[in-house]
Design a protein around this motif. Structure first.
Motif, short mmCIF file in Angstrom:
data_model
loop_
_atom_site.label_atom_id
_atom_site.label_comp_id
_atom_site.label_asym_id
_atom_site.label_seq_id
_atom_site.Cartn_x
_atom_site.Cartn_y
_atom_site.Cartn_z
N GLU A 78 46.55 68.62 4.39
CA GLU A 78 47.69 67.82 4.84
C GLU A 78 47.94 67.98 6.33
O GLU A 78 48.30 67.02 7.02
CB GLU A 78 48.95 68.20 4.05
N LYS B 95 50.35 63.96 7.66
CA LYS B 95 50.03 63.94 6.23
C LYS B 95 48.60 63.49 5.94
O LYS B 95 48.35 62.57 5.18
CB LYS B 95 51.04 63.08 5.46
N TRP C 291 46.11 67.90 -5.58
CA TRP C 291 46.85 66.67 -5.88
C TRP C 291 46.20 65.89 -7.01
O TRP C 291 45.04 66.13 -7.38
CB TRP C 291 46.92 65.80 -4.62
N ASP D 37 48.31 57.95 -1.66
CA ASP D 37 49.17 56.99 -0.98
C ASP D 37 49.21 57.39 0.49
O ASP D 37 48.45 58.25 0.93
CB ASP D 37 50.57 56.91 -1.61
N SER E 42 51.13 59.17 2.08
CA SER E 42 51.56 60.54 2.34
C SER E 42 50.62 61.57 1.76
O SER E 42 50.76 62.76 2.02
CB SER E 42 52.98 60.77 1.77
N LYS E 43 49.65 61.16 0.96
CA LYS E 43 48.66 62.06 0.37
C LYS E 43 47.30 61.39 0.49
O LYS E 43 46.94 60.52 -0.32
CB LYS E 43 49.01 62.36 -1.10
N CYS F 239 53.69 58.56 9.03
CA CYS F 239 53.42 58.36 7.61
C CYS F 239 54.56 58.95 6.78
O CYS F 239 54.78 60.17 6.81
CB CYS F 239 52.09 59.01 7.22
N THR G 33 56.77 59.82 3.28
CA THR G 33 56.55 60.20 1.88
C THR G 33 57.07 59.08 1.00
O THR G 33 58.24 58.72 1.06
CB THR G 33 57.28 61.51 1.55
N ARG G 34 56.18 58.52 0.17
CA ARG G 34 56.57 57.38 -0.66
C ARG G 34 56.52 57.66 -2.15
O ARG G 34 57.15 56.98 -2.92
CB ARG G 34 55.63 56.19 -0.38
N SER G 35 55.74 58.65 -2.56
CA SER G 35 55.56 58.86 -3.99
C SER G 35 55.72 60.32 -4.33
O SER G 35 55.31 61.19 -3.59
CB SER G 35 54.17 58.39 -4.43
N LYS G 36 56.33 60.59 -5.48
CA LYS G 36 56.45 61.95 -5.99
C LYS G 36 55.70 62.09 -7.31
O LYS G 36 55.94 62.98 -8.09
CB LYS G 36 57.93 62.32 -6.18
N GLY H 64 51.39 68.70 -7.53
CA GLY H 64 51.71 68.82 -6.13
C GLY H 64 51.81 70.27 -5.71
O GLY H 64 52.89 70.78 -5.45
#
Length: 310
Positions: A171, A194, A240, A246, A248-249, A279, A281-284, A292
């Protein structure tokens, strides 16, 4: 911890498992020494459960760990309480050898109540590593000194036991002159935003194609930062969900004449467009599914030398 305190009164002396391994069982800890001058094993790549060696010298590896760490398994049989683990080497020649500490079971000791947890992925049995490798990533580096402009091959990996396959991501990574990052200390950014290999915009640094999802191979061009001094590479590694990429990852590097490219699926390189901005963070999804898992890892010291100086 109270169980271990009770155990310490029933200590079993050191046991030599075979010619290569010596196991010294302490009160609440164990020391494992490995040595085999005839083998082709690189001692630094040995693992005791999920733990790397504490020290290396003269081709030997020494582990000194707590019995509650490194994924030791506890087993009770009759009047004996045992702590079990495995010393493993996943490279050629691969092997696995048992490590056991056995104690007389205290009369007032009973196993804890078992409460089943139904989690497909879990957080245990993961070990993160970073290594300096040789030019084709087939073995450890023979030197930690690199001429300015040469390629520094770096492998990052997450070793997993019973998990569903994980995707390893780097990351962020920074070079610093100390093994601990200092708030006001100088750093050289390598990977930021990210998963964006920002160093690749101005150098020949790039990610290599993966041999497996749990590893990353980074070809890093030696830079001018801290020439002739000790350099440490500080990275945040992430295990991950392979299906959860996405913005962020991700793992993105810059290809000259083409632009940013996504390592794991160039057709989705649009995920890298934010590398020149910010970038978010959009998804958890990965965190929700138990994948994660992040680990701050330090590699070094290594030295970058001015190749033009005799």
């Amino acid at each position: 911890m109270s169980v271990l305190v009770a155990v310490m009164l029933f200590l079993v002396p050191a046991v030599a498992v075979n010619e290569d391994i010596e196991v010294d069982c302490g009160h609440t800890e164990v020391t494992v020494r490995w040595s085999d001058p005839r083998s082709q094993v690189e001692p630094s790549l040995l693992l005791l459960g999920t733990c790397s060696p504490n020290s290396l010298y003269d081709g030997k590896a020494v582990f000194h760990v707590n019995l509650e760490d490194c994924n030791f398994r506890r087993m009770v049989t009759g009047d004996q309480l045992s702590f079990l683990n495995d010393l493993t080497y996943i490279y050629d020649p691969a092997f696995s050898q048992p490590v056991v500490c056995a104690y007389e079971r205290p009369s007032d000791w009973f196993p804890p109540l078992y409460t089943p947890t139904f989690n497909t992925y879990g957080y245990s049995n993961l070990a993160f590593q970073m290594r300096l490798m040789n030019a084709d990533f087939t073995g450890p580096a023979l030197s930690s000194a690199y001429p300015l402009g040469s390629i520094i091959p770096i492998m990052a990996a997450v070793y997993q036991s019973s998990h569903q396959p994980l995707l390893l991501l780097m990351e962020e990574c920074f070079a610093a002159m100390t093994p601990q990052l200092q708030p006001d200390g100088p750093v050289y950014p390598i990977i930021t935003n990210k998963g964006c290999l920002v160093d690749s915009k101005t150098t020949n640094s790039r990610f290599q194609l993966r041999a497996r999802t749990s590893e990353m191979h980074l070809s890093l061009q030696a830079f001018k930062f801290a020439l002739g001094e000790d350099v440490y590479i500080h990275c945040k590694l992430v295990a991950w969900d392979p299906e959860g990429l996405d913005s962020s990852k991700k793992a993105c590097h810059f290809v000259k004449g083409h632009g940013w490219e996504l390592l794991d699926d160039p057709a989705r390189s649009n995920l890298c467009r934010c590398c020149d901005s910010h970038c978010m963070t959009r998804s958890k999804r990965g965190l929700a599914s138990g994948l994660g898992i992040m680990k701050n890892t330090v590699l070094g010291p290594l030295t970058i030398i001015d190749g033009s100086t005799p």
